[in-house]
Motif scaffolding. Structure first.
Motif, mmCIF file in Angstrom:
data_model
loop_
_atom_site.group_PDB
_atom_site.id
_atom_site.type_symbol
_atom_site.label_atom_id
_atom_site.label_comp_id
_atom_site.label_asym_id
_atom_site.label_seq_id
_atom_site.Cartn_x
_atom_site.Cartn_y
_atom_site.Cartn_z
ATOM 1 N N ARG A 1 -11.078 6.045 36.010
ATOM 2 C CA ARG A 1 -11.918 6.708 37.014
ATOM 3 C C ARG A 1 -12.419 5.712 38.050
ATOM 4 N N SER A 2 -12.824 4.513 37.594
ATOM 5 C CA SER A 2 -13.340 3.543 38.561
ATOM 6 C C SER A 2 -12.211 3.099 39.494
ATOM 7 N N ARG B 1 -9.571 4.961 40.401
ATOM 8 C CA ARG B 1 -9.296 6.037 41.358
ATOM 9 C C ARG B 1 -10.392 6.124 42.406
ATOM 10 N N ALA B 2 -11.630 5.878 41.973
ATOM 11 C CA ALA B 2 -12.744 5.895 42.920
ATOM 12 C C ALA B 2 -12.561 4.784 43.954
ATOM 13 N N ALA C 1 -9.926 5.714 46.372
ATOM 14 C CA ALA C 1 -10.307 6.731 47.361
ATOM 15 C C ALA C 1 -11.206 6.132 48.439
ATOM 16 N N ASP C 2 -12.180 5.315 48.049
ATOM 17 C CA ASP C 2 -13.134 4.753 49.009
ATOM 18 C C ASP C 2 -13.807 3.562 48.339
ATOM 19 N N GLU D 1 -15.684 1.108 49.349
ATOM 20 C CA GLU D 1 -17.097 0.807 49.624
ATOM 21 C C GLU D 1 -18.011 1.792 48.890
ATOM 22 N N ALA D 2 -17.605 3.065 48.897
ATOM 23 C CA ALA D 2 -18.401 4.067 48.185
ATOM 24 C C ALA D 2 -18.396 3.780 46.681
ATOM 25 N N ALA D 3 -17.288 3.294 46.168
ATOM 26 C CA ALA D 3 -17.220 2.952 44.745
ATOM 27 C C ALA D 3 -18.203 1.824 44.439
ATOM 28 N N ALA D 4 -18.244 0.821 45.315
ATOM 29 C CA ALA D 4 -19.185 -0.278 45.120
ATOM 30 C C ALA D 4 -20.616 0.242 45.161
ATOM 31 N N MET D 5 -20.855 1.269 45.997
ATOM 32 C CA MET D 5 -22.202 1.826 46.129
ATOM 33 C C MET D 5 -22.663 2.579 44.887
ATOM 34 N N VAL D 6 -21.736 2.954 44.000
ATOM 35 C CA VAL D 6 -22.189 3.572 42.750
ATOM 36 C C VAL D 6 -22.058 2.590 41.580
ATOM 37 N N VAL E 1 -19.481 0.238 40.943
ATOM 38 C CA VAL E 1 -18.171 -0.292 40.552
ATOM 39 C C VAL E 1 -17.979 -1.659 41.224
ATOM 40 N N ASN E 2 -17.545 -2.641 40.447
ATOM 41 C CA ASN E 2 -17.245 -3.953 41.026
ATOM 42 C C ASN E 2 -15.772 -3.963 41.444
#
Lengths: 286, 241
Positions: free
Chosen positions: A166-167, A169-170, A173-174, A176-181, A183-184
């Protein structure tokens, strides 16, 4: 019968190409990196495996079991030390960096292993075959195909059902948005490349068993991986698998028509897909 | 008031262009603070700078008094700062459930009463029905709910909300703003970047007005007059016209 045999041969060959293509599809899918060293890493792992078999006197399956973790370690290191510095929206820096590394790797391999072709002794498994209906199918290609299918299914399941998947795929997809939730991205990338090169441990073992390898062979393997990924549609795991099958079958049928036409037939199919369906067979239009 | 998150003379920008010229901002636990200002005033830039999406010096942003400026965004999440980004930025190709799970799987170490996916669904019941739907098939309002839910599941002590009403129907905006007190009731501090000034005034306890990268007004939302806001919003030169 002639043609059915060709198709079966092609699917078995596709099994090997799928093992090249999976890692490339994964890396492109998540990082938009086209790793030009992909083919050279196959050769590097194969040569390491052959030397291991020579020096330690271990059989091909032990070589496989050693090459996968070595590949994963190389992949992790490659990402941490180099690719994480060049990954970004612009695909050019990573292309140039991996292109340079590819040349350096080929020359380094030439120094260590010389230009001789080598292969990995398989203890007779290369010659073994089983009778399936009217056809004789080689045991080694069959094992390769089964491994490719399991690897593809396994990778697909990891992407779908695990926290890491999931991390990834996140981030795909995006990022920067992944880092914002939380994800490293760099850790996700390092693991992705470790998986990609780890899978090449399989490809390297089988390539060295079924054929010969020499330090300058990498670019050919890269082309097959690249074509399989493009045919299937960039960034999709089963797409890469199917692309590899299509490439394998095209080459095998080409060989049946004329032994000189085999490789070319694969290229022609690749070009046809690029012309007719540039997003690849499995990619949905966004 | 105890300060949870603050900035000190924060300067930030994009490349050679400086967008913020020394911002002093502070927020306490459970507080709701609005940031208002015209387009290009630097509101989103301030949130991005706090979140570590723009390079800033370490001592320009402090959390619990400790310098955290310029830390990578995922580190900020670990220390308890989350963002609901402008434009929602959901993970396309993944379902509502998966979008929320990515957040809860990478959340800051839970403390107090952490958010669960179940509680997010209670906050926005429509999301429970849409749990298996890919996020690109949701309406704008539903997407914004997922984005807020994702922010909450990071278990933040400070949640930065960037234009969460943008492009949404008034009814949906009301629906979203109605749940915000439940968020601050958990002790989470809210920073609201909001275009709608009267909405910002009603929803917050304090507000800051930004103009061209500087704070031109700050105070208790209930005490500030419309005249003060429009002078701060458009600048003194405009107010004289």
């Amino acid at each position: 019968m002639h043609w059915i045999e060709g198709i079966v041969q092609g699917i078995l060959l596709g099994g090997l190409y799928a093992q090249y293509a999976l890692g490339m599809a994964l890396m492109f899918g998540v990082m938009k990196i086209v790793n030009v060293t992909h083919g050279d890493l196959v050769i590097l792992l194969a040569l390491i495996g052959i030397s291991l078999a020579d020096l330690a006197g271990i059989g091909p399956w032990s070589v496989l079991a050693t090459l996968v973790p070595i590949g994963a370690a190389i992949g992790w290191l490659l990402q941490r030390a180099m690719l994480n510095r060049v990954v970004g929206n612009d695909p050019l820096p990573s292309l140039i960096a991996t292109f340079g590394l590819s040349i350096a790797l080929q020359n380094a391999m030439l120094v260590v292993w010389s230009a001789n072709t080598r292969s990995l002794p398989g203890g007779g498994i290369q010659q073994a075959s089983v009778e399936i209906g009217p056809l004789f199918v080689g045991v080694l290609p069959l094992i390769v195909l089964i491994c490719a299918t399991l690897l593809t299914g396994g990778l697909d399941a990891v992407l779908r059902f695990t926290r890491y998947g999931r991390s990834l795929r996140a981030a795909s997809a995006d990022v920067e948005a992944a880092a914002m939730v939380g994800v490293n991205p760099k850790a996700v990338y390092a693991t992705a490349t470790a998986i990609a090169v780890g899978i090449l441990g399989f490809a390297a073992t089988f390539q060295a068993m079924r054929s010969t390898v020499a330090p300058a062979d990498g670019p050919f393997q890269l082309i097959y991986a690249f074509e399989a990924v493009i045919i299937g549609g960039l960034g999709s795991v089963w797409g890469a698998f199917t692309g590899a099958m299509i490439l394998g079958v095209s080459q095998a049928i080409g060989f049946r028509i004329n032994p000189g036409f085999g490789i070319l037939a694969g290229h022609v199919v690749f070009l046809a897909v690029l012309a007719i369906r540039p997003q690849g067979i499995f990619q949905r239009k966004s | 008031m105890t300060t949870l998150l603050s900035t000190h003379g924060l300067v930030a920008g994009y490349g050679d262009m400086r967008a913020l010229h020394g911002i002093d901002f502070a927020i306490g636990p459970g507080e709701t603070v609005a940031l208002i200002g015209a387009n290009g005033a630097g509101k989103s830039t301030l949130l991005r700078a706090i979140m570590g999406l723009l390079p800033v010096a370490a001592d320009m942003v402090t959390l619990d008094g400790a310098p955290v400026g310029g830390a990578a965004p995922h580190r900020m999440v670990q220390s308890g700062v989350a963002i609901v980004p402008e434009g929602r930025r959901l993970f396309a190709g993944m379902t509502v459930d998966e979008n929320l799970r990515v957040a809860s799987e990478h959340a800051a170490t839970p403390q107090g009463t952490p958010w669960t996916q179940e509680r997010v669904y209670n906050l926005f019941p429509i999301l429970r029905e849409k749990a298996r739907t890919p996020v690109e098939n949701l309406s704008g309002g539903q997407q914004q709910m997922v984005s807020i839910g994702r922010g909450l599941l990071a278990q933040p002590r400070v949640l930065l909300c960037d234009e969460i009403s943008l492009g949404l129907a008034p009814r949906v905006v009301r629906e979203i703003y109605e749940v915000l007190p439940q968020v601050t009731g958990q002790g989470t501090a809210l920073v609201l970047v909001e275009q709608d000034v009267s909405l910002a005034q009603r929803a917050s306890q304090r507000l800051y007005c930004l103009l061209e990268g500087r704070i031109t007004l700050e105070g208790r939302s209930g005490d500030i007059s419309r005249e003060d806001i429009s002078a701060a919003y458009f600048g003194a030169s405009h107010a004289l016209d």
